[in-house]
Scaffold this active site. Sequence first.
Site, mmCIF file in Angstrom:
data_model
loop_
_atom_site.group_PDB
_atom_site.id
_atom_site.type_symbol
_atom_site.label_atom_id
_atom_site.label_comp_id
_atom_site.label_asym_id
_atom_site.label_seq_id
_atom_site.Cartn_x
_atom_site.Cartn_y
_atom_site.Cartn_z
ATOM 1 N N HIS A 18 7.618 -10.429 -9.085
ATOM 2 C CA HIS A 18 6.777 -10.089 -8.067
ATOM 3 C C HIS A 18 6.925 -10.958 -6.806
ATOM 4 O O HIS A 18 6.844 -10.599 -5.687
ATOM 5 C CB HIS A 18 5.333 -9.830 -8.353
ATOM 6 C CG HIS A 18 5.263 -8.647 -9.580
ATOM 7 N ND1 HIS A 18 4.683 -7.372 -9.235
ATOM 8 C CD2 HIS A 18 5.668 -8.737 -10.827
ATOM 9 C CE1 HIS A 18 4.728 -6.824 -10.440
ATOM 10 N NE2 HIS A 18 5.458 -7.322 -11.477
ATOM 11 N N ASP A 115 1.429 -6.558 -3.126
ATOM 12 C CA ASP A 115 1.979 -6.110 -4.274
ATOM 13 C C ASP A 115 1.517 -4.748 -4.654
ATOM 14 O O ASP A 115 0.282 -4.485 -4.412
ATOM 15 C CB ASP A 115 2.043 -6.993 -5.280
ATOM 16 C CG ASP A 115 2.706 -6.881 -6.528
ATOM 17 O OD1 ASP A 115 3.853 -7.369 -6.440
ATOM 18 O OD2 ASP A 115 2.193 -6.140 -7.395
HETATM 19 N N1 UDP Z 1 3.758 -1.040 -11.387
HETATM 20 C C1 UDP Z 1 3.214 -0.333 -10.750
HETATM 21 N N2 UDP Z 1 2.007 -0.269 -10.355
HETATM 22 C C2 UDP Z 1 1.016 -1.176 -11.026
HETATM 23 C C3 UDP Z 1 1.631 -2.381 -11.548
HETATM 24 C C4 UDP Z 1 2.873 -2.152 -12.065
HETATM 25 O O1 UDP Z 1 4.087 0.720 -10.330
HETATM 26 O O2 UDP Z 1 0.029 -1.276 -10.536
HETATM 27 C C5 UDP Z 1 4.952 -1.077 -11.860
HETATM 28 C C6 UDP Z 1 6.002 -1.821 -10.997
HETATM 29 O O3 UDP Z 1 7.132 -1.262 -10.776
HETATM 30 C C7 UDP Z 1 6.370 -2.978 -11.892
HETATM 31 C C8 UDP Z 1 6.420 -2.266 -13.483
HETATM 32 O O4 UDP Z 1 5.252 -1.311 -13.211
HETATM 33 O O5 UDP Z 1 7.617 -3.461 -11.568
HETATM 34 C C9 UDP Z 1 6.427 -3.279 -14.482
HETATM 35 O O6 UDP Z 1 5.030 -3.947 -14.591
HETATM 36 P P1 UDP Z 1 5.253 -5.392 -14.586
HETATM 37 O O7 UDP Z 1 5.370 -5.733 -12.992
HETATM 38 O O8 UDP Z 1 4.071 -6.200 -14.857
HETATM 39 O O9 UDP Z 1 6.444 -5.999 -15.257
HETATM 40 P P2 UDP Z 1 7.201 -7.004 -15.006
HETATM 41 O O10 UDP Z 1 8.038 -6.775 -13.886
HETATM 42 O O11 UDP Z 1 6.176 -8.190 -14.767
HETATM 43 O O12 UDP Z 1 8.051 -7.150 -16.358
#
Ligand code: UDP
Length: 442
Positions: A18, A115
């Site tokens: 992120h 974000d």
């Molecule tokens: N995401 C979203 N809304 C949110 C949180 C996450 O659309 O409120 C999506 C976003 O695209 C993110 C994905 O879900 O990349 C996966 O979640 P997260 O970011 O926690 O996973 P990570 O990338 O940290 O493995």
Amino acid sequence: MSDSVVHVALFPSAGIGHLNPFLRFAALLVQRHCQVTLITPLPTVSLAESELISRFCSAFPQVNQIQFHLLPVDDATVNSTDPFWLRFEAIRRSAHLLSPLLASLSPPLSAVVSDISLFSSLVPITDSLCLATYILTPSSSKMFSFFSYFPNLLASRKSIPPLLCVPNSLFENIFKEDSPKITKLNGVLLNTFEVAEAQTLEALNGVKVVKGLPPVFSLGPFVPCEFEGRDQLGAILTKWLDDQPAGSVVYVGFGSRTALTRNQIREIGDGLMKSGHKFFWVVKDKLVDRDDEEGLDEVLGHELMESMKKQGLVVKTFVDQAAILGHKAVGGFVSHCGWNSVMEAAYHGVPILAWPLHGDQMINAEVVETIGLGMWVRSWGWVGETVVKGAQIEEAIKEMMGNESLRLKAAELKEAGRKAIGIGGSSEVTLNRLIDEWKKKN
Ligand code: UDP
Ligand code: UDP
């Protein structure tokens, strides 16, 4: 303040996946003479994040950093045990504290970019301050399209992230609560480009996904920046890669927060050895780097570790992935398909063997497969569904490394990606349009 000074506050969430796109976007804005305020929620979950923020701030002293100290959250009130997601929730619950900080910034803000996981707690604040609010998503436009359509999704598709199928889980709640609020935003920024996701971008901007969706700006592929470079391992790795023929090395890395079981890790070692290809492998044994203490000998077993020495280089540290993908020796990437990794592979023209494990990764892998950047063995399933055997991994690696059409397609995408961000390219034109929009808001 002059009419033309654009001042943007950037508000990333937890995890390198992120943070990276925000810092790369910040660098783009600074290059275009925008003023940037970076809100950094503290403490960070991983060491990699705090080191990256320090390097960024040293490289860009003109960026104003707001160190945002979070309210303590009783973890028992959050339905998740994942430290990164617990931190998402802590940031969401502290966001209201930002109100006086945002109001006091000088020159006044033209926009706030948050974000995707934080925006719904920010919108009430930015609304009351009459500030334009955008989100930058760390994922594909296909994933964003899924997110925005989520309330309407009744049919259960195979790629739906399992955590969204757990009733009342942290993510199911966030998706249900936030997705209908997207229409309150002024825009959605994406690290993607037209050639990579033409159909989805067209649908998103053409009101074919959800009515009232704000405009979507595709600005990628974001270029990895110099400040990200980490010297650890630099000399050894560079020398090792320099000694390998062009396109001969398989790079294996599952991002910043995906740990595999020891069984699965050893099967990967077995598959890499059997493939006969040279390899550079980043092993991750724990979700959070601060907990990753055991040595490679212990994780892989002494025998496997010794036997691999002739064929590959194995590390258990955070590496400069973008630089590795940019090295001419690297000819294939075994990836979990975190979107940053996918865009980095596209930017450097490296074919992917997609091994999505959780979250948005299968949706991203669909994009990888559709555009021909990589191949995906769907039967491997989500993480933990099965232990993928060495022989299966061997076969898939051989297929990826021997697939000439993937190689050509990846090279085409590299060219298309660079064209998109070059002068007059689709992403560059879109970025200029966005900055103009912000100038008008002053
Ligand atoms: N995401 C979203 N809304 C949110 C949180 C996450 O659309 O409120 C999506 C976003 O695209 C993110 C994905 O879900 O990349 C996966 O979640 P997260 O970011 O926690 O996973 P990570 O990338 O940290 O493995
Ligand atoms: N990364 C890196 N070195 C590592 C692991 C990851 O530089 O050892 C970077 C990678 O280049 C990418 C980001 O961290 O920019 C990870 O984001 P991604 O969306 O690929 O996956 P996530 O870590 O969020 O699952």
